[in-house]
Design a protein around this motif. Structure first.
Motif, PDB file in Angstrom:
ATOM      1  N   UNK A  38       0.818  -1.227   0.000  1.00 57.02           N
ATOM      2  CA  UNK A  38       0.000   0.000   0.000  1.00 57.02           C
ATOM      3  C   UNK A  38       0.847   1.271   0.000  1.00 57.02           C
ATOM      4  N   UNK A  39       2.146   1.115  -0.049  1.00 54.20           N
ATOM      5  CA  UNK A  39       3.041   2.274  -0.103  1.00 54.20           C
ATOM      6  C   UNK A  39       2.908   2.948  -1.467  1.00 54.20           C
ATOM      7  N   UNK A  40       2.914   4.280  -1.474  1.00 49.65           N
ATOM      8  CA  UNK A  40       2.881   5.011  -2.737  1.00 49.65           C
ATOM      9  C   UNK A  40       1.628   5.839  -2.922  1.00 49.65           C
ATOM     10  N   UNK A  41       1.338   6.156  -4.196  1.00 51.84           N
ATOM     11  CA  UNK A  41       0.224   7.032  -4.545  1.00 51.84           C
ATOM     12  C   UNK A  41      -1.040   6.219  -4.829  1.00 51.84           C
ATOM     13  N   UNK A  42      -2.170   6.682  -4.269  1.00 47.32           N
ATOM     14  CA  UNK A  42      -3.463   6.016  -4.433  1.00 47.32           C
ATOM     15  C   UNK A  42      -4.554   7.037  -4.719  1.00 47.32           C
ATOM     16  N   UNK A  43      -5.575   6.589  -5.437  1.00 49.25           N
ATOM     17  CA  UNK A  43      -6.724   7.429  -5.756  1.00 49.25           C
ATOM     18  C   UNK A  43      -7.970   6.888  -5.046  1.00 49.25           C
ATOM     19  N   UNK A  44      -8.742   7.797  -4.479  1.00 47.45           N
ATOM     20  CA  UNK A  44     -10.040   7.444  -3.898  1.00 47.45           C
ATOM     21  C   UNK A  44     -11.002   7.248  -5.063  1.00 47.45           C
ATOM     22  N   UNK A  45     -11.653   6.088  -5.136  1.00 50.24           N
ATOM     23  CA  UNK A  45     -12.565   5.761  -6.225  1.00 50.24           C
ATOM     24  C   UNK A  45     -14.018   5.866  -5.777  1.00 50.24           C
ATOM     25  N   UNK A  46     -14.331   5.231  -4.650  1.00 51.13           N
ATOM     26  CA  UNK A  46     -15.727   5.191  -4.201  1.00 51.13           C
ATOM     27  C   UNK A  46     -15.791   4.763  -2.742  1.00 51.13           C
ATOM     28  N   UNK A  60     -19.459  15.681  -1.596  1.00 52.09           N
ATOM     29  CA  UNK A  60     -18.812  16.942  -1.968  1.00 52.09           C
ATOM     30  C   UNK A  60     -17.402  16.738  -2.519  1.00 52.09           C
ATOM     31  N   UNK A  61     -16.847  15.534  -2.350  1.00 54.14           N
ATOM     32  CA  UNK A  61     -15.495  15.246  -2.828  1.00 54.14           C
ATOM     33  C   UNK A  61     -15.539  14.999  -4.330  1.00 54.14           C
ATOM     34  N   UNK A  62     -14.843  15.837  -5.071  1.00 52.12           N
ATOM     35  CA  UNK A  62     -14.752  15.618  -6.519  1.00 52.12           C
ATOM     36  C   UNK A  62     -13.675  14.587  -6.809  1.00 52.12           C
ATOM     37  N   UNK A  63     -12.511  14.803  -6.246  1.00 52.09           N
ATOM     38  CA  UNK A  63     -11.395  13.903  -6.489  1.00 52.09           C
ATOM     39  C   UNK A  63     -10.455  13.950  -5.297  1.00 52.09           C
ATOM     40  N   UNK A  64      -9.760  12.836  -5.099  1.00 46.34           N
ATOM     41  CA  UNK A  64      -8.813  12.766  -4.000  1.00 46.34           C
ATOM     42  C   UNK A  64      -7.733  11.754  -4.342  1.00 46.34           C
ATOM     43  N   UNK A  82      -4.383  14.984  -1.028  1.00 44.09           N
ATOM     44  CA  UNK A  82      -4.748  16.140  -1.843  1.00 44.09           C
ATOM     45  C   UNK A  82      -6.172  15.894  -2.338  1.00 44.09           C
ATOM     46  N   UNK A  83      -7.063  16.858  -2.083  1.00 44.76           N
ATOM     47  CA  UNK A  83      -8.467  16.644  -2.375  1.00 44.76           C
ATOM     48  C   UNK A  83      -9.102  17.913  -2.930  1.00 44.76           C
ATOM     49  N   UNK A  84     -10.053  17.736  -3.837  1.00 43.64           N
ATOM     50  CA  UNK A  84     -10.859  18.870  -4.283  1.00 43.64           C
ATOM     51  C   UNK A  84     -12.282  18.656  -3.784  1.00 43.64           C
ATOM     52  N   UNK A  85     -12.786  19.667  -3.099  1.00 42.34           N
ATOM     53  CA  UNK A  85     -14.166  19.683  -2.596  1.00 42.34           C
ATOM     54  C   UNK A  85     -14.774  20.990  -3.068  1.00 42.34           C
ATOM     55  N   UNK A  86     -15.809  20.879  -3.913  1.00 40.40           N
ATOM     56  CA  UNK A  86     -16.380  22.097  -4.467  1.00 40.40           C
ATOM     57  C   UNK A  86     -15.326  22.815  -5.282  1.00 40.40           C
ATOM     58  N   UNK A 175     -16.180   9.123  -6.661  1.00 34.63           N
ATOM     59  CA  UNK A 175     -15.446  10.364  -6.928  1.00 34.63           C
ATOM     60  C   UNK A 175     -15.575  10.642  -8.433  1.00 34.63           C
ATOM     61  N   UNK A 176     -15.239  11.865  -8.824  1.00 35.10           N
ATOM     62  CA  UNK A 176     -15.298  12.232 -10.233  1.00 35.10           C
ATOM     63  C   UNK A 176     -14.032  12.984 -10.576  1.00 35.10           C
ATOM     64  N   UNK A 177     -13.048  12.271 -11.024  1.00 32.30           N
ATOM     65  CA  UNK A 177     -11.724  12.830 -11.315  1.00 32.30           C
ATOM     66  C   UNK A 177     -11.787  13.919 -12.385  1.00 32.30           C
ATOM     67  N   UNK A 178     -12.820  13.897 -13.203  1.00 34.71           N
ATOM     68  CA  UNK A 178     -12.934  14.867 -14.298  1.00 34.71           C
ATOM     69  C   UNK A 178     -13.355  16.261 -13.833  1.00 34.71           C
ATOM     70  N   UNK A 179     -13.927  16.364 -12.651  1.00 34.00           N
ATOM     71  CA  UNK A 179     -14.401  17.681 -12.166  1.00 34.00           C
ATOM     72  C   UNK A 179     -13.242  18.545 -11.744  1.00 34.00           C
TER      73      UNK A 179
END
Length: 179
Positions: A38-46, A60-64, A82-86, A175-179
């Motif tokens: 689990x070391x390294x970079x990961x994306x929140x999917x759902x 409210x989480x667009x991508x993380x 690192x996360x985008x909310x709104x 999540x919606x990585x495109x937003x």
């Protein structure tokens, strides 16, 4: 006499396995190998959660995405998110404690310890965290992958684990990585 009976029983085992959904095992200890996985970079999917207030926050989480950096000797993981909310970009840095024996990671917030069970499916490019798996009222499951969008097969494994816990696909927030 016992040999034919044993062979008959053993030949039925695949049928039993085919009928039962793949449910997560929450008692798998955390090893150095699992921490390295689990070391390294990961994306929140759902995620899906029955914790009050969680759905509102998660929607409210667009991508993380985040980085896990395990420290084997201190039994911790450096967590940088690192996360985008709104219309905001947020950064969070904290340390997670590793409880190897019971397979959990924990964090402290407002003088309270929160535990997540680490679940490692066969696909090393994904992992999941389960919260309150024994409590139908508060349980939750989050899904993470090495890429911003999980594959159909990876999502199916997530849905299998959800079903095994007693949750439904309709409870999932993506999540919606495109937003």
């Amino acid at each position: 006499m016992a040999l034919p009976w044993a062979l008959a029983v053993l030949s039925l085992l695949p049928l039993l396995d085919a009928q039962s959904p793949a449910c997560p095992n929450f008692s798998v200890p955390i090893t150095n190998a699992s921490l390295d996985q689990i070391s390294g970079k990961w994306f929140y999917i759902a995620s899906a959660s029955r914790l009050p207030g969680y759905k509102e926050k998660a929607s409210k989480i667009h991508a993380s995405f985040f980085y896990f950096t395990p420290n084997h000797t201190e039994e911790t993981i450096l967590f940088r998110e690192y996360m985008t909310m709104g219309d905001q970009c947020l950064y969070n840095c904290s340390r997670l404690k590793v409880q190897r024996e019971n397979g959990t990671l924990s964090t402290s917030e407002n003088d309270r310890e929160y535990y997540e069970h680490l679940l490692l499916p066969k696909d090393p490019k994904t992992f999941m965290l389960a919260s309150f798996p024994e409590d139908k009222q508060y349980m939750g499951l989050s899904f993470f992958a090495e890429k911003p969008e999980g594959t159909r097969e990876q999502k199916e494994k997530f849905y299998d684990y959800l079903t095994g816990m007693g949750m439904d696909k309709s409870e999932v927030i993506y999540s919606d990585e495109k937003k």
